[in-house]
Each structure stands twice: as structure tokens, then as C-alpha cells.
Scaffold this active site. Structure first.
Site, PDB file in Angstrom:
ATOM      1  N   GLY A  98      31.371 -27.704  53.763  1.00 23.40           N
ATOM      2  CA  GLY A  98      30.919 -27.666  55.170  1.00 23.40           C
ATOM      3  C   GLY A  98      32.178 -27.434  56.355  1.00 23.40           C
ATOM      4  N   CYS A  99      33.146 -28.047  56.032  1.00 25.26           N
ATOM      5  CA  CYS A  99      34.617 -28.024  56.813  1.00 25.26           C
ATOM      6  C   CYS A  99      34.930 -26.520  57.058  1.00 25.26           C
ATOM      7  CB  CYS A  99      35.859 -28.779  56.406  1.00 25.26           C
ATOM      8  SG  CYS A  99      34.904 -30.687  56.440  1.00 25.26           S
ATOM      9  N   ALA A 100      34.939 -25.739  55.669  1.00 24.88           N
ATOM     10  CA  ALA A 100      35.433 -24.309  55.819  1.00 24.88           C
ATOM     11  C   ALA A 100      34.310 -23.639  56.698  1.00 24.88           C
ATOM     12  CB  ALA A 100      35.472 -23.923  54.334  1.00 24.88           C
TER      13      ALA A 100
END
Length: 148
Positions: free
Chosen positions: A43-45
Site C-alpha cells: 500500500g505504501c509503495a
């Protein structure tokens, strides 16, 4: 929880490049302070790549992107290099920034909440983005700013 109109809490932290970054460094420009749970997780990527891919539009609107997580310098540096992020990723290992902004509830939190703040040129919170979907958050922020 901070809200629009509140003064943005000051901070100083080490970025993924090893440089010290402070809120005061951004006086006179807007910043999007982007809290993310953990470097290089799916999700962060995805969200980070969205900011990277829209960075030209943020730049055109005089908005600097600044990421914040509890990751250390090495992990954030690897994350930034892997995805070619041109914006600073701050290493909030002591959770002081996240606590000040309400992105975590205590100093022992494992991850920051996924939340963002648009801070204006004077250091005032202009908008708070609490319900963040990493798939479209960067585009939604831009759309909202451009519609205003």
C-alpha cells in the site's frame, strides 16, 4: 486531532538522504505531509508511486511532498531509491511527529496511521485527509486542490 485552521506542529527530523528537515524549511510554500505505515509495503509503495507520478502537478501548484514513517534512514533510503522518489521521506523513529499530528496514539505504536495534511505557506493546516485510499490518494488530493 488537528483540523483545518490549526497551526501545524513544528518538527525536525532526519530524511532518507541524511539531511535534517524541519517544517520551518518550508515557510512560504505549501507542503503535503504524508504519513505512511511502513516503507516498501504494497500500500505504501502504491501510494508513494502515485505521489511520484503526480509530482509534476504538485510542483506546478507549488506544493512540496514530504513523507513520514517510523522507518529508519536505511529503510527509507532503500524505499526512495527503489521507486525513484524525489521528495524527502522523514524518519520519525521516536514518533514525535506522528504524535504531534495524531498519526499515532502512543510512542510505542508500531506504524503510523495513513493520514495526510496540507499545510499552507504560513504553517497553518489547510486540509486534513483522514480517510486515505493508497490507490488514489495522490490524485484525489490534487483534484480537490485544483477544484478549490
Amino acid at each position: 486531532m488537528l483540523k483545518a485552521g490549526d497551526a501545524a506542529p513544528g518538527f525536525t527530523a532526519l530524511s532518507h538522504s541524511g539531511a535534517t528537515v524541519a517544517l520551518a524549511d518550508f515557510r512560504g510554500t505549501k507542503i503535503l505531509l504524508w504519513f505512511y505505515p511502513e516503507a516498501d509495503t504494497p500500500g505504501c509503495a502504491l501510494e508513494g508511486r502515485g505521489f511520484r507520478d503526480h509530482q509534476e502537478y504538485y510542483d506546478d501548484n507549488h506544493i512540496r511532498i514530504v513523507g513520514v514513517s517510523f522507518d529508519d534512514l536505511e529503510r527509507n533510503a532503500t524505499f526512495a531509491k527503489k521507486y525513484d522518489f524525489k521528495f524527502p521521506l522523514l524518519c520519525d523513529v521516536d514518533r514525535k511527529i506522528a504524535l504531534a499530528y495524531g498519526a499515532c496514539s502512543d510512542a510505542k505504536a508500531q506504524h503510523a496511521e495513513r493520514i495526510s495534511f496540507l499545510i499552507d505557506e504560513k504553517g497553518t493546516i489547510a486540509r486534513v485527509y483522514e480517510s486515505v485510499d493508497p490507490r488514489d490518494h495522490p490524485a484525489r488530493v490534487l483534484a480537490e486542490i485544483l477544484d478549490a
